[in-house]
Design an enzyme around this catalytic site. Sequence first.
Site, PDB file in Angstrom:
ATOM      1  N   MET A 163      -9.118   8.115   0.149  1.00 49.43           N
ATOM      2  CA  MET A 163      -9.964   8.460   1.303  1.00 49.43           C
ATOM      3  C   MET A 163     -10.536   9.863   1.136  1.00 49.43           C
ATOM      4  SD  MET A 163      -7.433   7.211   4.298  1.00 49.43           S
ATOM      5  CE  MET A 163      -6.673   5.576   4.270  1.00 49.43           C
TER       6      MET A 163
ATOM      7  N   HIS B 237      -1.279  -1.294  -4.284  1.00 49.03           N
ATOM      8  CA  HIS B 237      -2.553  -1.034  -3.600  1.00 49.03           C
ATOM      9  C   HIS B 237      -2.647   0.465  -3.316  1.00 49.03           C
ATOM     10  CE1 HIS B 237      -6.034  -2.141  -1.072  1.00 49.03           C
ATOM     11  NE2 HIS B 237      -5.605  -1.210  -0.235  1.00 49.03           N
TER      12      HIS B 237
ATOM     13  N   GLY C 219       1.294  -2.033   4.095  1.00 44.05           N
ATOM     14  CA  GLY C 219       1.780  -0.656   4.007  1.00 44.05           C
ATOM     15  C   GLY C 219       3.039  -0.481   4.820  1.00 44.05           C
TER      16      GLY C 219
ATOM     17  N   GLY D 281      -4.818  -4.338   6.207  1.00 39.96           N
ATOM     18  CA  GLY D 281      -4.645  -3.656   7.487  1.00 39.96           C
ATOM     19  C   GLY D 281      -3.899  -4.493   8.509  1.00 39.96           C
ATOM     20  N   GLY D 282      -2.756  -3.977   8.960  1.00 38.83           N
ATOM     21  CA  GLY D 282      -2.016  -4.638  10.038  1.00 38.83           C
ATOM     22  C   GLY D 282      -1.363  -5.954   9.664  1.00 38.83           C
TER      23      GLY D 282
ATOM     24  N   SER E  71       0.838  -1.201   0.000  1.00 37.30           N
ATOM     25  CA  SER E  71       0.000   0.000   0.000  1.00 37.30           C
ATOM     26  C   SER E  71       0.870   1.247   0.000  1.00 37.30           C
ATOM     27  CB  SER E  71      -0.909   0.013   1.231  1.00 37.30           C
ATOM     28  OG  SER E  71      -1.433   1.320   1.383  1.00 37.30           O
TER      29      SER E  71
ATOM     30  N   GLY F   5      -9.091   3.908   7.276  1.00 37.87           N
ATOM     31  CA  GLY F   5      -8.833   5.337   7.475  1.00 37.87           C
ATOM     32  C   GLY F   5      -7.363   5.641   7.721  1.00 37.87           C
ATOM     33  N   PHE F   6      -6.653   4.691   8.285  1.00 37.02           N
ATOM     34  CA  PHE F   6      -5.250   4.944   8.630  1.00 37.02           C
ATOM     35  C   PHE F   6      -4.398   3.695   8.433  1.00 37.02           C
ATOM     36  CE2 PHE F   6      -8.043   7.593  11.126  1.00 37.02           C
ATOM     37  CZ  PHE F   6      -7.535   8.867  10.890  1.00 37.02           C
ATOM     38  N   GLY F   7      -3.149   3.925   8.040  1.00 33.83           N
ATOM     39  CA  GLY F   7      -2.186   2.835   8.006  1.00 33.83           C
ATOM     40  C   GLY F   7      -1.600   2.650   9.400  1.00 33.83           C
ATOM     41  N   GLY F   8      -0.872   1.565   9.582  1.00 41.51           N
ATOM     42  CA  GLY F   8      -0.131   1.369  10.830  1.00 41.51           C
ATOM     43  C   GLY F   8      -0.948   0.925  12.032  1.00 41.51           C
TER      44      GLY F   8
ATOM     45  N   HIS G 202      -8.459   1.073  -3.917  1.00 42.61           N
ATOM     46  CA  HIS G 202      -9.399   0.847  -2.814  1.00 42.61           C
ATOM     47  C   HIS G 202     -10.059   2.176  -2.458  1.00 42.61           C
ATOM     48  CE1 HIS G 202      -9.674  -0.236   1.801  1.00 42.61           C
ATOM     49  NE2 HIS G 202     -10.863  -0.122   1.237  1.00 42.61           N
TER      50      HIS G 202
HETATM   51  C1  DX5 Z   1      -6.399   1.416   5.689  1.00 43.78           C
HETATM   52  C2  DX5 Z   1      -5.942   1.145   4.276  1.00 43.78           C
HETATM   53  C3  DX5 Z   1      -4.820   0.176   4.202  1.00 43.78           C
HETATM   54  C4  DX5 Z   1      -3.545   0.648   4.837  1.00 43.78           C
HETATM   55  C5  DX5 Z   1      -2.765  -0.542   5.279  1.00 43.78           C
HETATM   56  O1  DX5 Z   1      -7.533   2.214   5.682  1.00 43.78           O
HETATM   57  O2  DX5 Z   1      -7.004   0.621   3.506  1.00 43.78           O
HETATM   58  O3  DX5 Z   1      -4.579  -0.234   2.862  1.00 43.78           O
HETATM   59  O4  DX5 Z   1      -2.755   1.435   3.992  1.00 43.78           O
HETATM   60  O5  DX5 Z   1      -1.669  -0.089   5.984  1.00 43.78           O
HETATM   61  P1  DX5 Z   1      -0.892  -1.016   6.998  1.00 43.78           P
HETATM   62  O6  DX5 Z   1      -0.425  -2.214   6.251  1.00 43.78           O
HETATM   63  O7  DX5 Z   1       0.218  -0.133   7.459  1.00 43.78           O
HETATM   64  O8  DX5 Z   1      -1.842  -1.386   8.103  1.00 43.78           O
HETATM   65 ZN    ZN Z   2      -6.576  -0.362   1.460  1.00 42.24          ZN
END
Ligand code: DX5
Ligand code: ZN
Length: 215
Positions: free
Chosen positions: A36, A32, A196, A175-176, A7, A141-144, A65
Amino acid sequence: MSIVAPSLLAADFLKLDAECKMLNESEADWFHLDVMDGRFVPNISFGPMIIEFIRKTTTKVCDVHLMILEPEKYAEAFKKAGADILSVHIEACPHLHRNIQQIKSLGMQAGVAINPHTPIDSLKDVIADIDLVCMMSVNPGFGGQSFIPHTLTRIKELKKLINETGSKAKIEIDGGVTIENAKSIMDAGADVLVAGNTVFKSPNPKETISLLKKM
Ligand code: DX5
Ligand code: ZN
């Protein structure tokens, strides 16, 4: 062998060209791309303009996405920007069947993304029509963020639905995802691993991608 979809949300956007080059040289299968809108999710990322630039750097699959309301207004713009797969959220689409038909008629593969609390059963009447289920393993909504363990049970449930209906949909986990939990995710029945932070914050992103690929 998993399909690995890093991502770009976790990439360094000042070095986007180098980040794309790294992915192109790696064993990554898909890019990916997380869109948002600050309405469906409490964060704003990027839109078709950035994807158009990324598209020019790669021949790999661009997996977009959408975490946005009213995705039907933008489907054509994402096609023009170069999306190969377009996923919309089931929770954002009161006319989901229509959204799927629109994406397919534009010549893209259709995906449906599903939040951690939305019953798997709600996919039952569209599963035969789609190419991908983007199963959220965090709240979007957020990575990490940390992987929600209950996702493993949901993957098995979705796999059963796919087998029963003869659907060709792939299961993507978003995610995660980490090196530590990737094997259990694949063993549960997933096909695609989105990653990500695990990729972009790694001291050796290409090697991390190779490790994910082997899961
Ligand atoms: C979250 C995104 C994910 C995100 C994953 O809303 O859809 O694609 O970038 O990030 P990681 O792998 O860091 O959880
Ligand atoms: Zn995603």
